[in-house]
Design an enzyme around this catalytic site. Structure first.
Site, PDB file in Angstrom:
ATOM      1  N   ASN A  89       0.854  -1.190   0.000  1.00  0.00           N
ATOM      2  CA  ASN A  89       0.000   0.000   0.000  1.00  0.00           C
ATOM      3  C   ASN A  89       0.891   1.241   0.000  1.00  0.00           C
ATOM      4  O   ASN A  89       2.113   1.139   0.021  1.00  0.00           O
ATOM      5  CB  ASN A  89      -0.973  -0.021   1.187  1.00  0.00           C
ATOM      6  CG  ASN A  89      -0.246  -0.061   2.513  1.00  0.00           C
ATOM      7  OD1 ASN A  89       0.481   0.857   2.849  1.00  0.00           O
ATOM      8  ND2 ASN A  89      -0.406  -1.151   3.257  1.00  0.00           N
ATOM      9  N   ASP A 127      -4.678  -6.072   5.197  1.00  0.00           N
ATOM     10  CA  ASP A 127      -5.718  -6.868   5.853  1.00  0.00           C
ATOM     11  C   ASP A 127      -5.692  -8.327   5.393  1.00  0.00           C
ATOM     12  O   ASP A 127      -6.140  -9.213   6.098  1.00  0.00           O
ATOM     13  CB  ASP A 127      -7.100  -6.281   5.547  1.00  0.00           C
ATOM     14  CG  ASP A 127      -7.293  -4.943   6.248  1.00  0.00           C
ATOM     15  OD1 ASP A 127      -6.767  -4.795   7.363  1.00  0.00           O
ATOM     16  OD2 ASP A 127      -7.943  -4.046   5.672  1.00  0.00           O
ATOM     17  N   LYS A 129       7.515 -18.104 -10.135  1.00  0.00           N
ATOM     18  CA  LYS A 129       6.782 -16.982 -10.724  1.00  0.00           C
ATOM     19  C   LYS A 129       5.506 -17.474 -11.432  1.00  0.00           C
ATOM     20  O   LYS A 129       5.555 -18.437 -12.213  1.00  0.00           O
ATOM     21  CB  LYS A 129       7.704 -16.286 -11.725  1.00  0.00           C
ATOM     22  CG  LYS A 129       7.131 -15.019 -12.288  1.00  0.00           C
ATOM     23  CD  LYS A 129       8.101 -14.387 -13.259  1.00  0.00           C
ATOM     24  CE  LYS A 129       7.385 -13.332 -14.073  1.00  0.00           C
ATOM     25  NZ  LYS A 129       8.181 -12.856 -15.184  1.00  0.00           N
ATOM     26  N   ASP A 162      -4.913  -9.246  13.262  1.00  0.00           N
ATOM     27  CA  ASP A 162      -5.037  -7.823  13.606  1.00  0.00           C
ATOM     28  C   ASP A 162      -4.108  -7.562  14.795  1.00  0.00           C
ATOM     29  O   ASP A 162      -4.392  -7.970  15.926  1.00  0.00           O
ATOM     30  CB  ASP A 162      -6.491  -7.487  13.944  1.00  0.00           C
ATOM     31  CG  ASP A 162      -6.693  -5.984  14.062  1.00  0.00           C
ATOM     32  OD1 ASP A 162      -5.841  -5.315  14.691  1.00  0.00           O
ATOM     33  OD2 ASP A 162      -7.686  -5.480  13.513  1.00  0.00           O
ATOM     34  N   LYS A 204     -14.337   1.645  15.302  1.00  0.00           N
ATOM     35  CA  LYS A 204     -13.090   0.864  15.223  1.00  0.00           C
ATOM     36  C   LYS A 204     -12.411   0.806  16.597  1.00  0.00           C
ATOM     37  O   LYS A 204     -11.879  -0.224  16.990  1.00  0.00           O
ATOM     38  CB  LYS A 204     -12.163   1.529  14.196  1.00  0.00           C
ATOM     39  CG  LYS A 204     -11.118   0.629  13.623  1.00  0.00           C
ATOM     40  CD  LYS A 204     -10.416   1.260  12.432  1.00  0.00           C
ATOM     41  CE  LYS A 204     -11.148   0.972  11.131  1.00  0.00           C
ATOM     42  NZ  LYS A 204     -10.453   1.528   9.961  1.00  0.00           N
TER      43      LYS A 204
END
Ligand code: CTP
Length: 399
Positions: free
Chosen positions: A208, A276, A286, A305, A338
């Protein structure tokens, strides 16, 4: 200023060892006690007698000195101090420290200590600029070693450039800062930061856009207030925080293991953007196109988590557990839910919609959500957010 502080001074073998006599005097003037340890090479530059007279203590020189071992073993010697200072830190001492070589009393003490270590490097400019010294310095910084200097200027060898040992007053100031100034002194705080990389096959991974800038700023700010910070970071290209012990990880599972290994802690701040999901079965070679025009079917499983795992620990939970909630809509409502769902004490909510420019940017606009309400902080740099958060953490831990 340094009243009652115990400094274990390791004197290395360089011309700057002469400055140690003045250093000892200034440290003692400020109320610190100085236990000197000399390497064999240091004795070529300054005599143990002068060091001993100024320190008002015997000089420790030999690992196998049986009298010393009977009076105070080397392990105890390394731990009785509040801070271990290496001055001058020669290229050789830095190399041994970086590689964990315990070949004499000084280097054994440096391996055995559980206290903060500061080095004041001093060497010829070419040695300071050498790739090996660069590598060793980077390793030592990642190990949480504090660095005072060196300065630029003319050196005893006749060359000019960086490599002169920091001035005595600068070293004394740096020690004062590390030992006394911080309200988080003696507190151990874990900070997670950066993205995680979840492998698909040997050449591809899921990632990310987290730069790790906010996490790094938080670790810097906490260390600046005197905390012993364990900085657990996913893959990033930014510099590591000053004075924090760094653990580099790649995946969410590795990050969880590193966090669990760093416990117990007084507080934990989870600033990492953890993936996540991970691919259920990482391909060992590959993945190739099969000619059908269809993409490969990847099966995902949920990652642990980390924040929720630590926040919900039945015993040994840090006193303060802080999470982040990077949201793009219904920011406060989602972040409040949350906080409850994960069981953390505080959550720092921020809007990361592309139009805010926050993700990857220099500023942040956050709301601190706790058990009894919310606090809206004005938009400010990530460094200022970090300072404000570190100050709030100090208030809670000292309250
Ligand atoms: N976090 C974590 N481990 C995970 C996922 C998140 O420790 N596997 C932490 C983050 O470091 C952050 C907080 O949980 O402090 C919230 O992260 P976020 O990605 O916003 O929450 P998610 O649990 O992923 O919630 P959602 O994707 O449903 O918004």
């Amino acid at each position: 200023m340094l009243l009652g502080q115990k400094i274990l001074l390791v004197i290395g073998g360089g011309i700057a060892a002469c400055k140690c006599l003045d250093l000892i005097r200034r440290l003692r003037e400020r109320g610190a006690s100085v236990t000197p340890v000399m390497t064999r090479a240091a004795e070529e530059f300054v005599t143990p007698l002068s060091v001993s007279v100024l320190a008002g203590q015997k000089v420790y020189r030999d690992l196998f000195d049986l009298t010393d071992e009977a009076e105070m073993g080397h392990i105890q010697l390394s731990r009785a101090a509040d801070l271990v200072l290496v001055a001058p830190a020669t290229a050789e001492l830095m190399a041994k420290m970086a590689h964990g070589i315990a070949s004499d009393l000084a280097t054994t003490l440096l391996m055995a200590t559980d206290k903060r270590v500061m080095i004041a490097p001093a060497m010829n400019v070419r040695m300071w600029d050498h790739a090996a010294t660069r590598r060793n310095l980077a390793t030592l910084k990642e190990d949480g070693v504090l660095v005072a200097g060196p300065n630029e200027g003319p050196m005893a060898c006749g060359e000019i450039g960086p490599g002169r040992m920091a001035e005595v007053y600068q070293i004394v100031d740096a020690i004062g800062h590390a030992l006394v100034c911080g309200p988080l002194r003696n507190r151990h705080i874990i900070v997670t930061s950066g993205p995680t990389h979840e492998p698909i096959d040997p050449v591809r991974y899921i990632a990310n856009r987290s730069s790790g800038a906010q996490g790094r700023a938080i670790a810097d700010a906490l260390a600046g207030l005197g905390a012993a910070v364990r900085f657990i970071t996913g893959p990033v290209n930014t510099e590591m925080p000053e004075g924090a012990l760094v653990t580099r990880v790649k995946t969410a599972q590795e990050m969880l293991e590193a966090v669990q290994g760093a416990l117990p802690a007084d507080a934990a701040v989870f600033a990492a953007a953890v993936a996540d999901w991970r691919v259920a079965q990482q391909a060992t070679s590959k993945i190739r196109k099969d000619g059908s025009g269809r993409p490969p079917g990847l099966e995902f499983v949920e990652n642990p988590d980390i924040l929720a795992t630590v926040a919900q620990m039945a015993s040994g939970r840090p006193r303060l557990v802080v999470g982040f909630a990077a949201e793009t809509d219904d920011v406060i409502a989602n972040a409040t839910a949350k906080r409850k769902r994960k069981g953390c004490d505080w959550i720092i909510a921020n809007d990361v919609s592309p139009e805010t420019g926050i993700l990857g940017g220099a500023e942040n606009d956050v709301t601190l959500i706790h058990g009894t309400g919310t606090e809206d902080w004005p938009r400010m740099t990530k460094e200022l957010v970090a300072h404000r958060l570190a100050t709030r953490i100090a208030e809670v831990l000292n309250g």
